[in-house]
Design a protein around this motif. Sequence first.
Motif, PDB file in Angstrom:
ATOM      1  N   GLY A  48      15.894   0.717   2.338  1.00  0.00           N
ATOM      2  CA  GLY A  48      15.597   0.484   3.733  1.00  0.00           C
ATOM      3  C   GLY A  48      14.829   1.606   4.393  1.00  0.00           C
ATOM      4  N   GLY A  49      14.319   2.567   3.621  1.00  0.00           N
ATOM      5  CA  GLY A  49      13.635   3.718   4.189  1.00  0.00           C
ATOM      6  C   GLY A  49      12.132   3.611   4.211  1.00  0.00           C
ATOM      7  N   ALA A  50      11.595   2.404   4.062  1.00  0.00           N
ATOM      8  CA  ALA A  50      10.145   2.239   4.010  1.00  0.00           C
ATOM      9  C   ALA A  50       9.508   2.542   5.357  1.00  0.00           C
ATOM     10  CB  ALA A  50       9.800   0.810   3.586  1.00  0.00           C
ATOM     11  N   THR A  51       8.342   3.146   5.326  1.00  0.00           N
ATOM     12  CA  THR A  51       7.565   3.352   6.544  1.00  0.00           C
ATOM     13  C   THR A  51       6.949   2.026   6.969  1.00  0.00           C
ATOM     14  OG1 THR A  51       5.557   3.856   5.315  1.00  0.00           O
ATOM     15  CG2 THR A  51       7.026   5.708   5.837  1.00  0.00           C
ATOM     16  N   ASP A  52       6.417   2.006   8.186  1.00  0.00           N
ATOM     17  CA  ASP A  52       5.793   0.779   8.680  1.00  0.00           C
ATOM     18  C   ASP A  52       4.609   0.360   7.811  1.00  0.00           C
ATOM     19  OD1 ASP A  52       7.614   0.676  10.702  1.00  0.00           O
ATOM     20  OD2 ASP A  52       6.310   1.597  12.211  1.00  0.00           O
ATOM     21  N   SER A  53       3.801   1.335   7.375  1.00  0.00           N
ATOM     22  CA  SER A  53       2.657   0.992   6.528  1.00  0.00           C
ATOM     23  C   SER A  53       3.117   0.476   5.167  1.00  0.00           C
ATOM     24  CB  SER A  53       1.745   2.213   6.353  1.00  0.00           C
ATOM     25  OG  SER A  53       2.444   3.279   5.729  1.00  0.00           O
ATOM     26  N   GLU A  54       4.207   1.048   4.679  1.00  0.00           N
ATOM     27  CA  GLU A  54       4.750   0.588   3.402  1.00  0.00           C
ATOM     28  C   GLU A  54       5.273  -0.841   3.511  1.00  0.00           C
ATOM     29  OE1 GLU A  54       7.961   2.314   0.158  1.00  0.00           O
ATOM     30  OE2 GLU A  54       7.483   3.486   1.946  1.00  0.00           O
ATOM     31  N   VAL A  55       5.988  -1.135   4.594  1.00  0.00           N
ATOM     32  CA  VAL A  55       6.487  -2.487   4.822  1.00  0.00           C
ATOM     33  C   VAL A  55       5.324  -3.472   4.922  1.00  0.00           C
ATOM     34  CG1 VAL A  55       7.657  -3.980   6.496  1.00  0.00           C
ATOM     35  CG2 VAL A  55       8.644  -1.772   5.896  1.00  0.00           C
ATOM     36  N   SER A  56       4.268  -3.070   5.593  1.00  0.00           N
ATOM     37  CA  SER A  56       3.099  -3.939   5.725  1.00  0.00           C
ATOM     38  C   SER A  56       2.493  -4.257   4.362  1.00  0.00           C
ATOM     39  CB  SER A  56       2.049  -3.273   6.619  1.00  0.00           C
ATOM     40  OG  SER A  56       0.888  -4.065   6.705  1.00  0.00           O
ATOM     41  N   ARG A  57       2.407  -3.246   3.487  1.00  0.00           N
ATOM     42  CA  ARG A  57       1.864  -3.490   2.140  1.00  0.00           C
ATOM     43  C   ARG A  57       2.774  -4.427   1.352  1.00  0.00           C
ATOM     44  NH1 ARG A  57       0.596   2.118   2.310  1.00  0.00           N
ATOM     45  NH2 ARG A  57       2.430   2.615   1.041  1.00  0.00           N
ATOM     46  N   ILE A  58       4.078  -4.227   1.474  1.00  0.00           N
ATOM     47  CA  ILE A  58       5.024  -5.091   0.760  1.00  0.00           C
ATOM     48  C   ILE A  58       4.884  -6.530   1.224  1.00  0.00           C
ATOM     49  CG2 ILE A  58       7.477  -5.636   0.508  1.00  0.00           C
ATOM     50  CD1 ILE A  58       8.017  -2.609   0.507  1.00  0.00           C
ATOM     51  N   HIS A  59       4.817  -6.733   2.534  1.00  0.00           N
ATOM     52  CA  HIS A  59       4.710  -8.091   3.069  1.00  0.00           C
ATOM     53  C   HIS A  59       3.431  -8.772   2.605  1.00  0.00           C
ATOM     54  CE1 HIS A  59       7.673  -7.500   6.672  1.00  0.00           C
ATOM     55  NE2 HIS A  59       8.210  -7.203   5.503  1.00  0.00           N
ATOM     56  N   ARG A  60       2.328  -8.039   2.628  1.00  0.00           N
ATOM     57  CA  ARG A  60       1.060  -8.641   2.234  1.00  0.00           C
ATOM     58  C   ARG A  60       0.984  -8.858   0.732  1.00  0.00           C
ATOM     59  NH1 ARG A  60      -3.446  -5.640   6.108  1.00  0.00           N
ATOM     60  NH2 ARG A  60      -2.439  -6.155   8.101  1.00  0.00           N
ATOM     61  N   ARG A  61       1.575  -7.960  -0.023  1.00  0.00           N
ATOM     62  CA  ARG A  61       1.555  -8.091  -1.486  1.00  0.00           C
ATOM     63  C   ARG A  61       2.337  -9.322  -1.928  1.00  0.00           C
ATOM     64  NH1 ARG A  61       1.100  -4.034  -5.385  1.00  0.00           N
ATOM     65  NH2 ARG A  61       1.389  -4.881  -7.472  1.00  0.00           N
ATOM     66  N   PHE A  62       3.464  -9.588  -1.255  1.00  0.00           N
ATOM     67  CA  PHE A  62       4.336 -10.693  -1.660  1.00  0.00           C
ATOM     68  C   PHE A  62       4.394 -11.797  -0.611  1.00  0.00           C
ATOM     69  CE2 PHE A  62       6.105  -6.979  -3.960  1.00  0.00           C
ATOM     70  CZ  PHE A  62       5.959  -7.444  -5.256  1.00  0.00           C
ATOM     71  N   SER A  63       3.332 -11.998   0.149  1.00  0.00           N
ATOM     72  CA  SER A  63       3.304 -13.106   1.107  1.00  0.00           C
ATOM     73  C   SER A  63       3.117 -14.421   0.358  1.00  0.00           C
ATOM     74  CB  SER A  63       2.176 -12.901   2.115  1.00  0.00           C
ATOM     75  OG  SER A  63       0.921 -12.888   1.459  1.00  0.00           O
ATOM     76  N   SER A  64       3.512 -15.513   1.003  1.00  0.00           N
ATOM     77  CA  SER A  64       3.426 -16.817   0.343  1.00  0.00           C
ATOM     78  C   SER A  64       1.967 -17.175   0.079  1.00  0.00           C
ATOM     79  CB  SER A  64       4.093 -17.889   1.198  1.00  0.00           C
ATOM     80  OG  SER A  64       3.442 -18.012   2.446  1.00  0.00           O
ATOM     81  N   LEU A  65       1.772 -17.956  -0.951  1.00  0.00           N
ATOM     82  CA  LEU A  65       0.428 -18.301  -1.406  1.00  0.00           C
ATOM     83  C   LEU A  65       0.372 -19.796  -1.701  1.00  0.00           C
ATOM     84  CD1 LEU A  65      -2.424 -17.594  -2.503  1.00  0.00           C
ATOM     85  CD2 LEU A  65      -1.326 -17.122  -4.717  1.00  0.00           C
ATOM     86  N   LYS A  66      -0.599 -20.462  -1.107  1.00  0.00           N
ATOM     87  CA  LYS A  66      -0.798 -21.882  -1.356  1.00  0.00           C
ATOM     88  C   LYS A  66      -2.120 -22.065  -2.094  1.00  0.00           C
ATOM     89  CE  LYS A  66       0.950 -25.889   1.124  1.00  0.00           C
ATOM     90  NZ  LYS A  66       1.149 -26.545   2.444  1.00  0.00           N
ATOM     91  N   VAL A  67      -2.063 -22.741  -3.232  1.00  0.00           N
ATOM     92  CA  VAL A  67      -3.250 -22.970  -4.049  1.00  0.00           C
ATOM     93  C   VAL A  67      -3.409 -24.470  -4.273  1.00  0.00           C
ATOM     94  CG1 VAL A  67      -4.386 -22.502  -6.245  1.00  0.00           C
ATOM     95  CG2 VAL A  67      -2.945 -20.753  -5.200  1.00  0.00           C
ATOM     96  N   LEU A  68      -4.550 -25.000  -3.849  1.00  0.00           N
ATOM     97  CA  LEU A  68      -4.847 -26.424  -4.022  1.00  0.00           C
ATOM     98  C   LEU A  68      -3.732 -27.303  -3.455  1.00  0.00           C
ATOM     99  CD1 LEU A  68      -6.317 -26.361  -7.656  1.00  0.00           C
ATOM    100  CD2 LEU A  68      -7.537 -26.215  -5.481  1.00  0.00           C
TER     101      LEU A  68
END
Length: 540
Positions: free
Chosen positions: A126-146
Amino acid sequence: MLPTKPHQIKTALVSITSLYVAGWGFYYLAQETIRRRELASRKRKYPLRAPLLPPHAISAGVRVAERVGVLAHTNSKGSSSSSSPDQLEAKKILKQRGLPDASEHNEEADALSPPATPTRGPSWYGGATDSEVSRIHRRFSSLKVLGRYANVVPEWREQGVWEWAAWKLCYSLFYKPRIWWDGGFKADQKTHEGRQKIDMLLPVERIKWDQLFASSGTAATDSNGPTPPAVREAAQSSFTWIGQSTCLIQLEGVTILTDPVFSKQPVVSVFSPTRMRPMPCNIHELVANAAIDVVLLTHNHFDHLDIHVLPLIPKRATFIVPVGLAPLLQQYGVEATRIVELDWWQQRRLPLSIRVASKDNGSSGGDTTTIERRRCFDVTAVPASHWSARTPLDTNTTLWNSYAVRVYTDDQASTAPRSCSPSSAVTEPRSLFFCGDTGYSPSLFTAIGRALGPFDVACLPIGSYEPRWHMQIQHMHVTESVQVTRDIGSRRAFAMHWGTWSMSDETWDDPYWQLHKELRQTSDDPERLLAVPFGKTFWF
């Protein structure tokens, strides 16, 4: 000579089948190509550089670094001289393995990232910085393909129906004959020793409702139906396993029902497995004796969602579901105002009011009265490595979730809450990680622990993992489930998704023995992950 009609029909059927299979083959090939390119792009754009490697094991952190690029570095260049022992050890191992050290270079990537902010917690979890949290969210955001949702973990590969067919029609018929396999359960039922083993490993206890709830003693009703029972204690936190992923969980008096399935079979069919053990309660007993505040649904598979149960859930309960699942619930009588759909990393805070039993000291009989307390139910949907479907035509049209839950209290208030703000809490929140079906991904679970951990309690699946070549990307082995407790930082964890139906190739008791073996050999805590009886309540 002209072709006969049967020959024409046969030719037409073969042609249609070939076109259908080829069409789906091209579809899956295109989907997997697009998915892999997207994941490669995310890996470049959003590198996961944690200030520390996971504290549970440096070697595990290096494995993550090798596979997905989670590298150790300090928060700023100025603090490099004060590296912790874990960081120094991590650097040493990274150097030995020829891996780059993000604390020494990555200036270009750091320049593109927002400035580091102070960590949000005193520990790695739970010690992630705001920029770190942002990278995590974008790295593992949902993905829709076709038009269909796709997994975003590097371990996933598209299987398609052909791999399931290879398992059931080839592997289970010839290599390891296990058609109509029940995990050896019926064979054990036929012997005295086998029945003793079943009673020892899968005991069933009737739920002791009077320990959890107190009836108000009245038949009062409101717009939401009969007045629910009151919880015994305002700070009540407990876990009761009903079967598969159906659990009754309490956090600070808030009662949560998860993945409700109360039928004997996931699907009424001769091909569907039946329950190994009787249930500790049925849905009618549960509704009559429990005050259900929230229902968590992880995905739409039949062993996690029994649609016939939905109309019986009290109308005061709120449903937390993955994106796309609301129409199915509305079709079976759940009002849209009671449904909260969540995409991965979306957060919702719900103001709740719970009823707490209070003994009247002036009466020798101890007449039960109730008081109301405020609660803030904070839930975040997080990714899982799995899939969804209820028919052959709706595969992955809805999402699949795990959940991180925190319940904040304000016991100074005695009326229904108008707002929900953790800043008004008078105590530390109780936290829960409820894991849906998922394969193990070290990068994903480490990211969850870094962004949202630690947790007071976790509920983790330990069954349906054989054969590994087919199941490993969608169901965890017991060893991986124990590792997850370290990845996310859970203080206590309970096992589920086993011992209910035989849905894979391991023996029915293998998850129990594998868990016992894993904890004995590798765990610092013999109760890190508990396999518990059906119906027995554990307090935490």
